[in-house]
Structures are given as C-alpha cells and as structure tokens.
Design a protein around this motif. Structure first.
Motif, PDB file in Angstrom:
ATOM      1  N   PRO A  30       0.879  -1.334  -0.018  1.00 26.14           N
ATOM      2  CA  PRO A  30       0.138  -0.006   0.074  1.00 26.14           C
ATOM      3  C   PRO A  30       0.926   1.404   0.074  1.00 26.14           C
ATOM      4  O   PRO A  30       2.038   1.147   0.536  1.00 26.14           O
ATOM      5  CB  PRO A  30      -0.917  -0.097   1.396  1.00 26.14           C
ATOM      6  CG  PRO A  30      -0.526  -1.386   1.780  1.00 26.14           C
ATOM      7  CD  PRO A  30       0.689  -2.064   0.956  1.00 26.14           C
ATOM      8  N   GLN A 127      -7.804  -1.336  -4.465  1.00 30.20           N
ATOM      9  CA  GLN A 127      -8.534  -0.249  -3.704  1.00 30.20           C
ATOM     10  C   GLN A 127      -9.880  -0.103  -4.092  1.00 30.20           C
ATOM     11  O   GLN A 127     -10.804   0.338  -2.985  1.00 30.20           O
ATOM     12  CB  GLN A 127      -7.540   0.997  -3.961  1.00 30.20           C
ATOM     13  CG  GLN A 127      -6.130   0.923  -3.144  1.00 30.20           C
ATOM     14  CD  GLN A 127      -5.446   2.398  -3.518  1.00 30.20           C
ATOM     15  OE1 GLN A 127      -5.531   2.809  -4.509  1.00 30.20           O
ATOM     16  NE2 GLN A 127      -4.436   2.454  -2.705  1.00 30.20           N
ATOM     17  N   ARG A 130     -12.498  -1.849  -2.329  1.00 28.78           N
ATOM     18  CA  ARG A 130     -12.720  -1.392  -0.707  1.00 28.78           C
ATOM     19  C   ARG A 130     -14.159  -0.413  -0.688  1.00 28.78           C
ATOM     20  O   ARG A 130     -14.202   0.183   0.281  1.00 28.78           O
ATOM     21  CB  ARG A 130     -11.737  -0.893   0.001  1.00 28.78           C
ATOM     22  CG  ARG A 130     -10.550  -2.040   0.176  1.00 28.78           C
ATOM     23  CD  ARG A 130      -9.469  -1.185   0.633  1.00 28.78           C
ATOM     24  NE  ARG A 130      -8.237  -1.983   0.961  1.00 28.78           N
ATOM     25  CZ  ARG A 130      -6.877  -1.746   1.353  1.00 28.78           C
ATOM     26  NH1 ARG A 130      -6.834  -0.287   1.386  1.00 28.78           N
ATOM     27  NH2 ARG A 130      -6.213  -2.594   1.803  1.00 28.78           N
ATOM     28  N   ASP A 154      -3.420  -0.243   5.235  1.00 28.15           N
ATOM     29  CA  ASP A 154      -4.658  -1.153   5.816  1.00 28.15           C
ATOM     30  C   ASP A 154      -4.862  -1.082   7.371  1.00 28.15           C
ATOM     31  O   ASP A 154      -5.855  -0.724   8.044  1.00 28.15           O
ATOM     32  CB  ASP A 154      -4.146  -2.635   5.724  1.00 28.15           C
ATOM     33  CG  ASP A 154      -3.977  -3.197   4.190  1.00 28.15           C
ATOM     34  OD1 ASP A 154      -4.860  -2.413   3.688  1.00 28.15           O
ATOM     35  OD2 ASP A 154      -3.170  -4.182   4.031  1.00 28.15           O
ATOM     36  N   LEU A 158      -8.061   0.555   9.325  1.00 31.24           N
ATOM     37  CA  LEU A 158      -8.760  -0.172  10.616  1.00 31.24           C
ATOM     38  C   LEU A 158      -8.874   0.618  11.768  1.00 31.24           C
ATOM     39  O   LEU A 158      -9.783   0.809  12.653  1.00 31.24           O
ATOM     40  CB  LEU A 158      -7.909  -1.579  10.815  1.00 31.24           C
ATOM     41  CG  LEU A 158      -8.287  -2.788   9.748  1.00 31.24           C
ATOM     42  CD1 LEU A 158      -7.539  -3.789  10.021  1.00 31.24           C
ATOM     43  CD2 LEU A 158      -9.944  -3.030   9.838  1.00 31.24           C
ATOM     44  N   LEU A 190       1.066  -5.817  10.879  1.00 30.17           N
ATOM     45  CA  LEU A 190       0.002  -5.136  10.963  1.00 30.17           C
ATOM     46  C   LEU A 190      -0.408  -4.880  12.277  1.00 30.17           C
ATOM     47  O   LEU A 190      -0.943  -3.625  12.602  1.00 30.17           O
ATOM     48  CB  LEU A 190      -1.026  -5.693  10.081  1.00 30.17           C
ATOM     49  CG  LEU A 190      -2.436  -4.902  10.120  1.00 30.17           C
ATOM     50  CD1 LEU A 190      -3.067  -4.881   8.558  1.00 30.17           C
ATOM     51  CD2 LEU A 190      -3.597  -5.775  11.019  1.00 30.17           C
ATOM     52  N   LEU A 229     -11.717  -5.570   6.603  1.00 30.14           N
ATOM     53  CA  LEU A 229     -11.429  -4.743   5.395  1.00 30.14           C
ATOM     54  C   LEU A 229     -10.607  -6.093   4.458  1.00 30.14           C
ATOM     55  O   LEU A 229     -10.106  -7.089   4.843  1.00 30.14           O
ATOM     56  CB  LEU A 229     -10.020  -4.073   5.851  1.00 30.14           C
ATOM     57  CG  LEU A 229      -9.344  -3.256   4.903  1.00 30.14           C
ATOM     58  CD1 LEU A 229     -10.202  -2.209   4.483  1.00 30.14           C
ATOM     59  CD2 LEU A 229      -8.058  -2.570   5.457  1.00 30.14           C
ATOM     60  N   LEU A 231      -8.328  -7.585   1.774  1.00 32.30           N
ATOM     61  CA  LEU A 231      -6.882  -7.477   1.373  1.00 32.30           C
ATOM     62  C   LEU A 231      -6.726  -8.584  -0.132  1.00 32.30           C
ATOM     63  O   LEU A 231      -7.350  -9.351  -0.181  1.00 32.30           O
ATOM     64  CB  LEU A 231      -6.033  -7.908   2.319  1.00 32.30           C
ATOM     65  CG  LEU A 231      -6.214  -7.171   3.676  1.00 32.30           C
ATOM     66  CD1 LEU A 231      -5.307  -7.868   4.879  1.00 32.30           C
ATOM     67  CD2 LEU A 231      -6.036  -5.867   3.316  1.00 32.30           C
TER      68      LEU A 231
END
Length: 389
Positions: A30, A127, A130, A154, A158, A190, A229, A231
């Motif tokens: 990202p 993207q 999303r 990401d 969140l 993450l 989310l 991915l």
C-alpha cells in the motif's frame, strides 16, 4: 520464488506465466497516493438529470480528501446509483494513477515503465474493491447514494474506524492493547502498527480486541472486532518466526553442497537442509507465497537423527523461478519436524505437473498459522525467508 524440482522442467511456459504474473506484481504494498486536484474534486459527481431541489443536502457537499476518494450517484434503483458513484470515484482514481505512474517512471527509469504501470493499475483495482456506501436516500422515487474508497495503509484504515467506534461509545484510548488471535497474526507488522495507533501512554487501562483473517470470495478479509477490510495478499500480516523452536535450523545449499545465502538468482539450483534433528521423526516443508498461497514441498519424510537433505536423492534439486529479472520476489519456507506423522490434507501439495499450487484452495496462510499453533509438544519449527532476483 516459485520452487519446483528438476522433474518439472518440462512444464509448458504458458502454464506458469499467468500465476507468476499476478504473484510478481502483487508484491507492491500500500502507498499513499497524491491528493486529488481541485479540478478533479469539482468533477466528483456526474451531471444530475433530476431537479436539484430534491437532492439530499450531502449530495452537493461531499468532496474527496487526501486519502479518501468519494463519489455520488443517482438513479431509479440503488444499483444504478451505486454504479454512477463508483464511476465518479474511478475517474478520480485514474487521474491519481496517471500521476503516480509518471512519478515512479521518472524515479526508476523508462526501462521499468510497463511494470510500474501494471503495478499501479493493479493496486488501484484492489483499492476500488474497498468501496463502501456511506449514504443512501430515496426522494420522490429516486435513489441517491454516496460511496468512498479509503486509500490509506490497511492498519491506518482499521485504526481510524476503531477510534470512531470508541468515540461514539464514549471510550478513551487504552494504555495497553492486546489482540486475541493466532500468534503469527497478532505478532505481525499489521498488529504492531495497530497497537501504536490505538494505544497511548496517557490512555486508560488495557483492552483486548479480536483480530482474525479469513478467505472469502477470492479476497483476504482482515477483521478487527466488528470492522473488516478486504486485502489481496498477506504480505505484512504475519510473523511466523514466533513458532520457531529448538536448535534445528533450515538452510540452503547448492547441489554440490556449498552453503547459499538467502538471496538467490533466478534459475539458481538449490537443496534444503535441516541439521541437528534430535531423533527419528517426520519432516515436512511448506512454502508460503506473499499472496497467501501455501504449498507442501515435502510431506512427512522420515528423518533424523542428525542432518536431512531435501530432496533426498543426490541427483535432485529445486530451481528458483521468477517472472522477470530485476523484480525481487520473497518466499517463506517453514520446516516442521515432529515425532509423529502430520495430517496435511488441508494443504495443497507441490504438483508434479504444474510445478506450483493453484486454485482457491491453495490460499491457506491462515490455516498454516492455526496448524503451527497446534503442533504437538516436542515439535521443531525453522523458518527461512528467501529473496530471488
């Protein structure tokens, strides 16, 4: 790196090129895109064919922000309104895509312009998956919607959603944050980023949040409490080193026995070796790809004590393969030694025909984490990350 044995050397190139193309290009992580221009923001909405008097108030005031692209749409059905809103976002994103391609091509040179363009378009497509509907109203039989696409990393997405939930519930930031889930996921990059964004030295007490990963409709879904989310890959999610145990180590050699570093060239021949095995047992070797696929390279091979060569036959070896020179590709190899055979039917085996694993069932990174977490006592796990250029 797609690892396959010499007996796969006759595989047709056309059977490999498409999976590898997706795999190589999906390594781009990202990145925050430039802020949209004022001209683009003014074109966020398609021309209305309905009287302005009946539009919802938000319909005329929504604008994109630096990292959030927004679009509105209208129509006789919600589906048509959604399509118009997504089209508006797509036009805005295309402007940013063109800008990023020009910037990266200037920095990296025209020789990589095609690869850069493919990577940027692929990232933009992910993207767009999303997109979320944030507003919906029906006035005089006309549907009005607003949709948005968040292009932040990401963890930032969140964390932003969780902070909004806490604010709405009157909850302050905690001083300490823990996650409930598999250790590889809750210890990964993450999760560490989420902790830094969702806790504060000046916060109150400790909070425990569930963190999980599942595969659904061809995408990875990361879930933090009630927020999810989508991915496209698992790069940056896991830290499988938390399962490493014992003195046994996995490393690579050339077929002649020369020790190899963890950075290899395309087409280089390698064998794996695990040393210091404590007793007789069973050895299995997994290959985890950045997109979340898992292949079983060796399944319950009788081994120990001492050192084990994989493949066992002196004439056999594996060959590193990547799509194109100059594009680094990272694989994680996980060796498991147990006293009893393991049940591995949940994972795909490295095929004798294709030379790699494919199909939706091969996306098993989350299952691999749960599998390693449940290994019996006395098991030994060793990891090896290999970059191929």
């Amino acid at each position: 790196m797609e690892a396959f044995s010499e007996r796969h050397a006759r595989v047709l190139f056309c059977m490999l090129i498409f999976p590898l193309l997706f795999f190589a290009l999906s390594a781009c992580g990202p990145k925050t895109l430039p802020a949209p221009s004022a001209a683009v923001q003014n074109e966020i909405k398609s021309p209305s064919v309905y009287p302005l008097a009946v539009h919802p108030q938000w319909y005329q005031t929504l604008r994109s922000e630096k990292n959030i692209l927004r679009g509105v749409g209208e129509g006789p059905s919600q589906a048509e309104a959604d399509a118009m809103a997504l089209s508006a976002i797509s036009r805005e994103m295309q402007v940013q895509v063109s800008s990023e391609i020009r910037t990266r091509t200037t920095q990296q040179g025209d020789s990589v312009s095609r690869r850069v363009a493919a990577e940027v378009h692929l990232k933009a497509g992910r993207q767009m998956q999303r997109a979320r509907r944030t507003q919906h109203a029906v006035l005089q039989g006309v549907h009005y919607v607003a949709m948005e696409v968040d292009i932040r990393p990401d963890a930032d997405i969140l964390a932003g959603r969780m902070r909004k939930i806490w604010a709405s519930e009157g909850l302050a930031m905690p001083a300490h944050l823990r996650f409930d889930g598999t250790k590889a996921l809750t210890s990964g990059p993450l999760a560490r980023r989420l902790k830094s964004l969702l806790s504060s030295p000046h916060g109150e007490g400790e909070r425990v949040l569930p963190l999980s990963l599942e595969r659904k409709d061809g995408l990875w879904i990361i879930s933090l409490c009630r927020e999810s989310l989508a991915l496209a890959e698992v790069k940056g999610l896991f830290d499988f080193s938390v399962y490493a145990s014992g003195k046994s180590r996995l490393f690579m050699e050339s077929p002649s026995g020369k020790r190899l570093p963890n950075r290899l060239r395309h087409g280089e021949q390698v064998v794996f070796r695990m040393d210091d095995l404590p007793s007789s047992g069973w050895f299995s070797l997994f290959n985890l790809y950045p997109d979340g696929r898992v292949s079983v390279m060796e399944d319950n091979l009788a081994a120990g004590p001492g050192s084990l060569r994989v493949p066992e036959q002196a004439w056999d070896f594996f060959t590193n393969a990547i799509l194109e020179q100059g594009v680094a590709q990272l694989d994680t190899y996980i060796a498991v030694f147990t006293r009893e055979p393991l049940e591995l039917v949940r994972f795909r085996h490295l095929g004798d025909v294709e030379g790699l694993v494919s199909g939706e069932g091969s996306y098993g990174a989350h299952r691999l984490a749960a599998f390693l977490e449940a290994l019996p006592p006395g098991s030994r796990v060793s990891l090896l990350e290999v970059e191929t250029r």
